[in-house]
Design a protein around this motif. Sequence first.
Motif, PDB file in Angstrom:
ATOM      1  N   MET A 157       0.759  -1.361   0.158  1.00 15.20           N
ATOM      2  CA  MET A 157      -0.547  -0.046  -0.018  1.00 15.20           C
ATOM      3  C   MET A 157       0.979   1.854  -0.417  1.00 15.20           C
ATOM      4  SD  MET A 157      -2.804   1.367   3.040  1.00 15.20           S
ATOM      5  CE  MET A 157      -4.193  -0.249   2.118  1.00 15.20           C
ATOM      6  N   LYS A 158       0.316   2.440  -1.039  1.00 14.44           N
ATOM      7  CA  LYS A 158       1.449   3.877  -0.652  1.00 14.44           C
ATOM      8  C   LYS A 158      -0.482   4.118  -0.160  1.00 14.44           C
ATOM      9  CE  LYS A 158       4.700   2.409  -4.027  1.00 14.44           C
ATOM     10  NZ  LYS A 158       5.560   2.544  -5.437  1.00 14.44           N
ATOM     11  N   ALA A 159       0.979   5.614  -0.017  1.00 13.89           N
ATOM     12  CA  ALA A 159       0.043   6.816   0.836  1.00 13.89           C
ATOM     13  C   ALA A 159       0.507   8.351  -0.385  1.00 13.89           C
ATOM     14  CB  ALA A 159      -0.438   7.457   1.864  1.00 13.89           C
ATOM     15  N   TYR A 160      -0.973   9.302  -0.768  1.00 11.99           N
ATOM     16  CA  TYR A 160      -0.287  10.428  -0.908  1.00 11.99           C
ATOM     17  C   TYR A 160      -0.903  11.004  -0.385  1.00 11.99           C
ATOM     18  CZ  TYR A 160       1.728   7.301  -4.861  1.00 11.99           C
ATOM     19  OH  TYR A 160       2.292   5.861  -5.478  1.00 11.99           O
ATOM     20  N   ARG A 161      -0.510  12.276  -0.571  1.00  8.41           N
ATOM     21  CA  ARG A 161      -0.623  13.486   0.592  1.00  8.41           C
ATOM     22  C   ARG A 161      -1.034  14.945  -0.355  1.00  8.41           C
ATOM     23  NH1 ARG A 161       0.505  15.046   7.033  1.00  8.41           N
ATOM     24  NH2 ARG A 161      -1.337  17.013   7.042  1.00  8.41           N
ATOM     25  N   ALA A 162      -2.350  14.915  -0.344  1.00  8.18           N
ATOM     26  CA  ALA A 162      -2.054  16.493  -1.214  1.00  8.18           C
ATOM     27  C   ALA A 162      -4.009  17.068  -0.768  1.00  8.18           C
ATOM     28  CB  ALA A 162      -1.239  16.043  -2.640  1.00  8.18           C
ATOM     29  N   ALA A 163      -3.745  18.180  -1.823  1.00  8.88           N
ATOM     30  CA  ALA A 163      -5.308  18.583  -1.935  1.00  8.88           C
ATOM     31  C   ALA A 163      -5.957  17.404  -2.919  1.00  8.88           C
ATOM     32  CB  ALA A 163      -5.696  20.182  -2.223  1.00  8.88           C
ATOM     33  N   ILE A 164      -7.198  17.231  -2.786  1.00  7.30           N
ATOM     34  CA  ILE A 164      -7.754  16.392  -3.693  1.00  7.30           C
ATOM     35  C   ILE A 164      -8.877  16.482  -3.997  1.00  7.30           C
ATOM     36  CG2 ILE A 164      -8.686  14.179  -3.733  1.00  7.30           C
ATOM     37  CD1 ILE A 164      -6.388  13.090  -1.623  1.00  7.30           C
ATOM     38  N   PHE A 165      -9.446  16.449  -5.198  1.00 10.17           N
ATOM     39  CA  PHE A 165     -11.001  16.619  -5.817  1.00 10.17           C
ATOM     40  C   PHE A 165     -10.918  15.995  -6.705  1.00 10.17           C
ATOM     41  CE2 PHE A 165     -13.169  18.477  -9.174  1.00 10.17           C
ATOM     42  CZ  PHE A 165     -14.464  18.722  -8.537  1.00 10.17           C
ATOM     43  N   HIS A 166     -12.638  15.378  -6.421  1.00  6.04           N
ATOM     44  CA  HIS A 166     -13.567  14.671  -7.633  1.00  6.04           C
ATOM     45  C   HIS A 166     -14.156  14.710  -7.653  1.00  6.04           C
ATOM     46  CE1 HIS A 166     -14.627  11.154  -5.356  1.00  6.04           C
ATOM     47  NE2 HIS A 166     -13.879  11.912  -4.031  1.00  6.04           N
ATOM     48  N   LEU A 167     -15.409  14.440  -9.061  1.00  2.35           N
ATOM     49  CA  LEU A 167     -16.499  14.484  -9.284  1.00  2.35           C
ATOM     50  C   LEU A 167     -17.276  13.209  -7.911  1.00  2.35           C
ATOM     51  CD1 LEU A 167     -17.385  16.137 -12.062  1.00  2.35           C
ATOM     52  CD2 LEU A 167     -17.610  17.453 -10.828  1.00  2.35           C
ATOM     53  N   VAL A 168     -18.552  13.258  -7.612  1.00  7.45           N
ATOM     54  CA  VAL A 168     -19.091  12.259  -7.227  1.00  7.45           C
ATOM     55  C   VAL A 168     -20.587  12.090  -8.001  1.00  7.45           C
ATOM     56  CG1 VAL A 168     -18.306  11.767  -5.469  1.00  7.45           C
ATOM     57  CG2 VAL A 168     -20.206  13.448  -5.380  1.00  7.45           C
ATOM     58  N   ASP A 169     -21.041  13.000  -8.801  1.00  6.01           N
ATOM     59  CA  ASP A 169     -22.642  13.378  -9.592  1.00  6.01           C
ATOM     60  C   ASP A 169     -21.985  14.476 -10.621  1.00  6.01           C
ATOM     61  OD1 ASP A 169     -24.943  12.976 -10.475  1.00  6.01           O
ATOM     62  OD2 ASP A 169     -25.957  13.358  -8.531  1.00  6.01           O
ATOM     63  N   ASN A 170     -22.971  14.558 -11.578  1.00  6.11           N
ATOM     64  CA  ASN A 170     -22.823  15.589 -12.449  1.00  6.11           C
ATOM     65  C   ASN A 170     -23.777  16.707 -12.032  1.00  6.11           C
ATOM     66  OD1 ASN A 170     -24.008  17.191 -14.943  1.00  6.11           O
ATOM     67  ND2 ASN A 170     -23.536  15.590 -16.315  1.00  6.11           N
ATOM     68  N   PRO A 171     -22.433  17.702 -12.250  1.00  8.25           N
ATOM     69  CA  PRO A 171     -22.873  18.874 -11.923  1.00  8.25           C
ATOM     70  C   PRO A 171     -23.974  19.979 -12.303  1.00  8.25           C
ATOM     71  CG  PRO A 171     -20.158  19.391 -12.121  1.00  8.25           C
ATOM     72  CD  PRO A 171     -21.212  17.422 -13.120  1.00  8.25           C
ATOM     73  N   VAL A 172     -23.943  19.363 -13.404  1.00  8.55           N
ATOM     74  CA  VAL A 172     -24.848  20.345 -14.331  1.00  8.55           C
ATOM     75  C   VAL A 172     -26.227  19.884 -14.260  1.00  8.55           C
ATOM     76  CG1 VAL A 172     -25.572  20.672 -16.987  1.00  8.55           C
ATOM     77  CG2 VAL A 172     -23.587  20.512 -16.553  1.00  8.55           C
ATOM     78  N   ARG A 173     -26.490  18.620 -13.601  1.00  5.67           N
ATOM     79  CA  ARG A 173     -27.993  17.780 -13.942  1.00  5.67           C
ATOM     80  C   ARG A 173     -28.769  17.591 -12.290  1.00  5.67           C
ATOM     81  NH1 ARG A 173     -26.525  13.317 -18.509  1.00  5.67           N
ATOM     82  NH2 ARG A 173     -26.891  15.084 -20.139  1.00  5.67           N
ATOM     83  N   THR A 174     -27.216  18.077 -11.356  1.00  3.24           N
ATOM     84  CA  THR A 174     -27.774  18.009  -9.913  1.00  3.24           C
ATOM     85  C   THR A 174     -28.306  19.142  -9.629  1.00  3.24           C
ATOM     86  OG1 THR A 174     -27.468  16.894  -8.013  1.00  3.24           O
ATOM     87  CG2 THR A 174     -25.546  18.179  -9.307  1.00  3.24           C
ATOM     88  N   PRO A 175     -29.761  19.143  -8.935  1.00  2.00           N
ATOM     89  CA  PRO A 175     -30.345  20.024  -8.460  1.00  2.00           C
ATOM     90  C   PRO A 175     -29.131  20.647  -7.209  1.00  2.00           C
ATOM     91  CG  PRO A 175     -31.418  18.173  -7.076  1.00  2.00           C
ATOM     92  CD  PRO A 175     -30.079  17.614  -8.286  1.00  2.00           C
ATOM     93  N   ASN A 176     -28.000  20.538  -6.849  1.00  2.00           N
ATOM     94  CA  ASN A 176     -27.589  20.941  -5.840  1.00  2.00           C
ATOM     95  C   ASN A 176     -26.162  21.059  -6.163  1.00  2.00           C
ATOM     96  OD1 ASN A 176     -25.976  22.351  -3.721  1.00  2.00           O
ATOM     97  ND2 ASN A 176     -26.368  20.263  -1.729  1.00  2.00           N
TER      98      ASN A 176
END
Length: 306
Positions: free
Chosen positions: A1-20
Amino acid sequence: MKAYRAAIFHLVDNPVRTPNPAAAYQYWEDGLLLVEKGKIKAAGPAAALLPQLPEGVPVASYQNALIIPGLIDIHIHFPQITTVASYGEQLLEWLHDYILPGEGEYADQSLAQARAEIFLKELLRRGTTTASVYCSLAKESAEALFTVAQRLNLRLLAGKVMMDRNGPEGMKLATPEADYHDCQELIEKWHGKGRLAYVVTPRFAPACSEVDLQAAARLLKEYPGLYVQTHLCENHHEIAWVRELFPERKSYLDVYDHYGLVGEKTLLGHSLHLEDEDFRRVREAGAVLCPCPPSNFFLGSGLALY
């Protein structure tokens, strides 16, 4: 196992189609990504995950860096790796004078293989881990690209270009029958193998006779699950040419739609100068428009404002 530390960003839904839209992503300014045997095991705030790390797991820290998922390129041409910066023309002249003549080289399997190595490694170097790729008219170009992509374990959609007319003088074109059989062989060998998929790829309407477009439609019917990629409404002169070649069709998009090539797995490159009815049809079919701004600016084709 390896670990990487930094700022992290990812999508969990479509931002255009979700109400929020704010709920469509996760962002941790100080995040930790855990990877085991090449697969992500966990991601979250470093403060929460660090105490859970097994003893001895190395942590690579990257200050002023952002970890994101691999990028996706939905319109790119493999053979243009050596001609992409050719300058001084608009679309049709650029294709005729620079792009199409250079594609003949890719019938050489060893050359295609060497350039596929460069092409895919350049994609990876820029963080692109998934792409939908146009190969050349030569079946060998697709063979080479799929071979290298499989070894690198990339998610790759690719297809040999179908083209049976309107090439520059001296260019060896396909016949609809040859286009069909070459694509058939590639589909049966590569589609669904690992993370690879086949894309039926008529270059664009002016380069394909009605019989060639029928061959593309036949492949889609015989092999469910295939994708389609082609070009649409990139340049005013191109659009006028399509009207001359297909006077019975309502629009450029209708040429493809008439042959059953417009659906939810269809990628339409450029798509700059569409009529309202075309936009409605694209949305109804679930097809995807691929505007390609760098190319559009470079060739002076226009600006997509959707």
